[in-house]
Write an enzyme that holds these catalytic residues in place. Sequence first.
Site, PDB file in Angstrom:
ATOM      1  N   ASP A  56      67.500  45.251 -93.594  1.00 30.73           N
ATOM      2  CA  ASP A  56      66.679  44.138 -93.107  1.00 30.73           C
ATOM      3  C   ASP A  56      66.635  42.959 -94.099  1.00 30.73           C
ATOM      4  O   ASP A  56      66.539  43.170 -95.306  1.00 30.73           O
ATOM      5  CB  ASP A  56      65.237  44.608 -92.872  1.00 30.73           C
ATOM      6  CG  ASP A  56      65.127  45.609 -91.726  1.00 30.73           C
ATOM      7  OD1 ASP A  56      66.133  46.273 -91.422  1.00 30.73           O
ATOM      8  OD2 ASP A  56      64.027  45.728 -91.160  1.00 30.73           O
ATOM      9  N   HIS A  97      64.863  39.701 -92.893  1.00 33.47           N
ATOM     10  CA  HIS A  97      63.570  39.123 -92.514  1.00 33.47           C
ATOM     11  C   HIS A  97      63.279  37.746 -93.096  1.00 33.47           C
ATOM     12  O   HIS A  97      62.197  37.500 -93.634  1.00 33.47           O
ATOM     13  CB  HIS A  97      62.437  40.094 -92.855  1.00 33.47           C
ATOM     14  CG  HIS A  97      62.326  41.227 -91.862  1.00 33.47           C
ATOM     15  ND1 HIS A  97      62.112  41.016 -90.524  1.00 33.47           N
ATOM     16  CD2 HIS A  97      62.424  42.564 -92.026  1.00 33.47           C
ATOM     17  CE1 HIS A  97      62.081  42.177 -89.904  1.00 33.47           C
ATOM     18  NE2 HIS A  97      62.270  43.136 -90.779  1.00 33.47           N
ATOM     19  N   ASP A 130      67.657  42.644 -88.056  1.00 36.64           N
ATOM     20  CA  ASP A 130      66.396  42.118 -88.573  1.00 36.64           C
ATOM     21  C   ASP A 130      66.654  41.014 -89.601  1.00 36.64           C
ATOM     22  O   ASP A 130      66.210  41.082 -90.744  1.00 36.64           O
ATOM     23  CB  ASP A 130      65.501  43.240 -89.139  1.00 36.64           C
ATOM     24  CG  ASP A 130      64.773  43.984 -88.023  1.00 36.64           C
ATOM     25  OD1 ASP A 130      65.123  43.783 -86.843  1.00 36.64           O
ATOM     26  OD2 ASP A 130      63.849  44.755 -88.328  1.00 36.64           O
ATOM     27  N   ASP A 150      62.174  36.786 -88.694  1.00 37.13           N
ATOM     28  CA  ASP A 150      60.747  37.158 -88.656  1.00 37.13           C
ATOM     29  C   ASP A 150      60.195  37.513 -90.036  1.00 37.13           C
ATOM     30  O   ASP A 150      60.917  38.004 -90.894  1.00 37.13           O
ATOM     31  CB  ASP A 150      60.485  38.340 -87.710  1.00 37.13           C
ATOM     32  CG  ASP A 150      60.449  37.925 -86.245  1.00 37.13           C
ATOM     33  OD1 ASP A 150      60.309  36.713 -85.988  1.00 37.13           O
ATOM     34  OD2 ASP A 150      60.563  38.809 -85.372  1.00 37.13           O
ATOM     35  N   ARG A 151      58.929  37.272 -90.174  1.00 41.81           N
ATOM     36  CA  ARG A 151      58.127  37.590 -91.371  1.00 41.81           C
ATOM     37  C   ARG A 151      58.339  36.624 -92.538  1.00 41.81           C
ATOM     38  O   ARG A 151      57.380  36.133 -93.091  1.00 41.81           O
ATOM     39  CB  ARG A 151      58.321  39.036 -91.860  1.00 41.81           C
ATOM     40  CG  ARG A 151      58.168  40.097 -90.802  1.00 41.81           C
ATOM     41  CD  ARG A 151      56.869  40.008 -90.056  1.00 41.81           C
ATOM     42  NE  ARG A 151      55.677  40.094 -90.855  1.00 41.81           N
ATOM     43  CZ  ARG A 151      55.039  41.219 -91.149  1.00 41.81           C
ATOM     44  NH1 ARG A 151      55.512  42.367 -90.713  1.00 41.81           N
ATOM     45  NH2 ARG A 151      53.948  41.199 -91.873  1.00 41.81           N
ATOM     46  N   ASN A 211      65.743  45.243 -84.041  1.00 40.71           N
ATOM     47  CA  ASN A 211      64.683  45.162 -83.028  1.00 40.71           C
ATOM     48  C   ASN A 211      63.946  43.826 -83.076  1.00 40.71           C
ATOM     49  O   ASN A 211      63.217  43.481 -82.152  1.00 40.71           O
ATOM     50  CB  ASN A 211      63.691  46.318 -83.184  1.00 40.71           C
ATOM     51  CG  ASN A 211      62.945  46.281 -84.502  1.00 40.71           C
ATOM     52  OD1 ASN A 211      63.560  46.117 -85.558  1.00 40.71           O
ATOM     53  ND2 ASN A 211      61.642  46.402 -84.455  1.00 40.71           N
ATOM     54  N   HIS A 212      64.140  43.068 -84.166  1.00 38.58           N
ATOM     55  CA  HIS A 212      63.507  41.748 -84.216  1.00 38.58           C
ATOM     56  C   HIS A 212      64.350  40.664 -83.549  1.00 38.58           C
ATOM     57  O   HIS A 212      63.844  39.555 -83.333  1.00 38.58           O
ATOM     58  CB  HIS A 212      63.193  41.356 -85.661  1.00 38.58           C
ATOM     59  CG  HIS A 212      61.904  41.952 -86.129  1.00 38.58           C
ATOM     60  ND1 HIS A 212      60.717  41.274 -86.133  1.00 38.58           N
ATOM     61  CD2 HIS A 212      61.618  43.200 -86.571  1.00 38.58           C
ATOM     62  CE1 HIS A 212      59.752  42.066 -86.570  1.00 38.58           C
ATOM     63  NE2 HIS A 212      60.271  43.239 -86.842  1.00 38.58           N
ATOM     64  N   HIS A 252      70.847  49.888 -86.313  1.00 33.68           N
ATOM     65  CA  HIS A 252      69.626  49.362 -86.924  1.00 33.68           C
ATOM     66  C   HIS A 252      68.534  50.429 -87.056  1.00 33.68           C
ATOM     67  O   HIS A 252      67.968  50.641 -88.120  1.00 33.68           O
ATOM     68  CB  HIS A 252      69.081  48.175 -86.135  1.00 33.68           C
ATOM     69  CG  HIS A 252      67.794  47.662 -86.716  1.00 33.68           C
ATOM     70  ND1 HIS A 252      67.752  47.020 -87.944  1.00 33.68           N
ATOM     71  CD2 HIS A 252      66.496  47.744 -86.291  1.00 33.68           C
ATOM     72  CE1 HIS A 252      66.492  46.716 -88.222  1.00 33.68           C
ATOM     73  NE2 HIS A 252      65.712  47.142 -87.249  1.00 33.68           N
ATOM     74  N   ARG A 290      55.460  53.375 -83.618  1.00 35.49           N
ATOM     75  CA  ARG A 290      55.677  51.944 -83.397  1.00 35.49           C
ATOM     76  C   ARG A 290      55.434  51.517 -81.954  1.00 35.49           C
ATOM     77  O   ARG A 290      55.347  50.338 -81.665  1.00 35.49           O
ATOM     78  CB  ARG A 290      57.117  51.560 -83.738  1.00 35.49           C
ATOM     79  CG  ARG A 290      57.520  51.757 -85.171  1.00 35.49           C
ATOM     80  CD  ARG A 290      58.966  51.363 -85.289  1.00 35.49           C
ATOM     81  NE  ARG A 290      59.589  51.736 -86.538  1.00 35.49           N
ATOM     82  CZ  ARG A 290      59.856  50.876 -87.526  1.00 35.49           C
ATOM     83  NH1 ARG A 290      59.528  49.629 -87.417  1.00 35.49           N
ATOM     84  NH2 ARG A 290      60.454  51.298 -88.622  1.00 35.49           N
ATOM     85  N   HIS A 308      65.677  49.279 -90.819  1.00 37.21           N
ATOM     86  CA  HIS A 308      64.498  49.350 -89.954  1.00 37.21           C
ATOM     87  C   HIS A 308      63.204  49.786 -90.649  1.00 37.21           C
ATOM     88  O   HIS A 308      62.121  49.440 -90.215  1.00 37.21           O
ATOM     89  CB  HIS A 308      64.795  50.311 -88.796  1.00 37.21           C
ATOM     90  CG  HIS A 308      63.864  50.224 -87.619  1.00 37.21           C
ATOM     91  ND1 HIS A 308      63.326  49.050 -87.165  1.00 37.21           N
ATOM     92  CD2 HIS A 308      63.382  51.181 -86.780  1.00 37.21           C
ATOM     93  CE1 HIS A 308      62.564  49.297 -86.109  1.00 37.21           C
ATOM     94  NE2 HIS A 308      62.569  50.581 -85.865  1.00 37.21           N
TER      95      HIS A 308
END
Lengths: 326, 321
Positions: free
Chosen positions: A69, A71, A97, A100-101, A129-130, A179, A226, A253
Site C-alpha cells: 500500500d 496511500h 491502494d 486515500d488517506r 480495495n481503495h 491486494h 472489515r 492490504h
Amino acid sequence: MNCNNSGKTYMVTLEGTRQMNLDKIIILLKQGKHIREDCVYSLCIQAQELLMNESNVTHVDTPVTICGDIHGQLHDLLTLFEKSGGVEKSRYIFLGDFVDRGFYSLESFLLLLCYKLRYPDRITLIRGNHETRQITKVYGFYDEIMRKYGNSNVWRYCCEVFDYLSLGAIINERVFCIHGGLSPDITTIDEIRSIDRKQEVPHEGAMCDLLWSDPDEVDTWSLSPRGAGFLFGKGEVDQFLQTNNIELIARAHQLVMEGYKEMFDGGLVTVWSAPNYCYRCGNVAAVLTIDGQLERSYTIFDAVQSQNGMGHTIIPTKKPQMDYFL
Amino acid sequence: MEKVVQQTDYDALSCRLAAISKGYLPSVAFQVQRCNYHGYKEMHMEYLHSLKSVSRRIHSKIFRAMQNSFPVMNYGTYLRTVSIDIQINDFLKSHSKFQNVQIINLGCGSDLRMIPIIKNFTNVTYIDIDYKDSIEMKRKILDQNRALKKALESDDDGETNRYKLISCDLNDEAQTVRTLSESTSSDSPTIVISECVLCYMDDHASKQLISVVLDIYKTGIWISYDPIGGSKFSDRFGIIMQSNLRESRHLEMPTLMIYNSKETYSSRFANCNVEIKDMWDIFENDIPKEEISRLKSLQFLDEVEELKIMQTHYVLLKASW
C-alpha cells in the site's frame, strides 16, 4: 496536449515527444506540482488503452520488486523508488491502494500511471480495495480532488482507470500477487482470468474477496471485521499453493508495523509500503524483491521527515482535521 | 496554550457530531436501553444549531470537520462515548438511594451528558467546569436554545437548579480548591469525569488537581479518558503524536510519555482502587457481537490494524475511593 503549468506547451505528436512529455510530467509530479485537468484526462485515457489489454492476472518475470500500500504518501513513494533501484533499472509490481488517506493521492497515482506509460514492461499495477468510487469518497481521494480542482472531473477520470487495473500478477508461475487475499469462490488462478474485471468492485463475490480478504489464524473461511471479504487460514493457503503449483502468495492490504510479515510457514507474505501510515502510526515500510532463483529479500525504509533540512515543510501538517481523539 | 487546549473541545464535538451523523451514536443497546438516553441526536443538533448564532466561525469549523471523518475516528468516538456513559450510569444506579449524588465534569467543553442524566436521576447535581471562555460559550448556547434550556431547568416543584456551569482554571490550585469548595458538597458520593483533560496539564498541575479532588470528596469514582504514549521500545506512536500536535496546532501533551502505559497512568491514583482498560480491550471484550455487526454495517472499516494502534493508545480509568 498542454501539460505543464509554466506556460510552455508540449504537443504530443510522435512517440519521442510523448516520452519527453511524460518525463516532464513525471518531474512535476515528483515535486508535488499541480497537473492540469486536461492533462490528467489525457493520461487517464492513455492508461486505459494500455491497461485494457492486460489480463486479469499479469505474467511478470524476475527479478521484480513487490510493493504494498502507498496511500497517497508521495514522498515515501519517492523514497521507495530510491531505495529499491528505481523504475529505470528495476521491475516493480504495486499491489494496489495507491490512493486515500495521505495528502498526495493524485500525485502518487499519476506518477505510477506515468511510469506505466513510460516503461510499460517494468511496472505492473494491481487494483486495491481503495481503487473504487465508493471507498475513495469516504477515505479522502475524492475530497483531495475537490480541494485541488474545485470539481470532481479528475476523480472520475481516475476512477475509470481503476476499473481497468489488473486484479493480480504471477511471477515466473511461482509467486501469486494480489491486494487482499483468497476467495472461497476461487480455487485456481485460471478462474480469476474469467472474471469481468472492468467494473466498480462489487460488494461481494470473487472480485470483492480478492481485494478485501485477510489471512488470519482461523480454521476455515470466516467473516472479516472489515465488513467485506473473508478471513482465511493456513488450510486455505496451503490448498491454494498446492492446487496452483505456486510457492508464495504476496499480498498487501494490512498495516504491518515491521513493514512485512510472513505467515503459514512462509507460504504467504504481507508487504506494507506506507511508512508512518497516516502520518501517525509509527510503522516502518518494506518492499520485497524476488530474484531469479525466487529468493526473497526485503528492503525496509522509514518515513521522510515532515520538514526538510532547511526547516521547510514538505508534508502539510495543517490538516483540516486532526486525526486524534482530543 | 489555554486557547489551544480550549479548541480541542471543537474536535471532540465535531467527532461526536460525525459519529451521530453516520449512526454510530446513539447506541440503542448502550445509550438508549441501558442508560435511558433519549433525544440524543436531537439535543446535539439543537446545540449545533444554536452554536451557529453564538459563533459562526466556530460553527463552520466544526461543521467542516464533521463532514470528513474517517470510520476509524467514528469507532474511537463511539468507544469513548459509550464506555464513559456506562461507567457513569452504573455508578448512579448503584447509588440511587442517596439523596444527593454529584457529577463534576472537569474540562466539560461542549459535552451534553448532563441533559439525559439530570432527567434520569433526580438525585443528581451536575457541575460542568471549564475555562471561562468555554463556559461562557456553553452558557450562551444553553440559554438561547429553548429545548436545551427547558431540559436543564429546575424541577417542577421549584427545587434549586441541579445543573451548574462554573468557570475555573484547573491548572490553578487555589482557584480550583475555592471553586470546588464553594459549589460542591464534600460529603456526597461524587463522580469526577476528566475526558482528555489531564493529558494537556503539566505533571505538577495534574498531580495537584488529582490530590485536591481526592482530598475534598469523601467518597466517589474518577472516570478518566486519555491518550498514553506507549511504553514499548519500538512504539513511536506517542512521540509522533506529540510532534504532530505541536507542529500542527502548538498543542502540548506534557505527560504523554510519562504516563505512557496502563500501569504508569494508574499510578497517578495510587491510593484508590483502580480499574483501567485500553480502548482496544474494551472494543474486543466489552462490546457485544450484535453491536459490532451494527457498527460494521455503517461504514467499511478499512483498517483494523490502524484502529488497534489508535485504541491501544487510549485508556479509560476508573478510580474509586
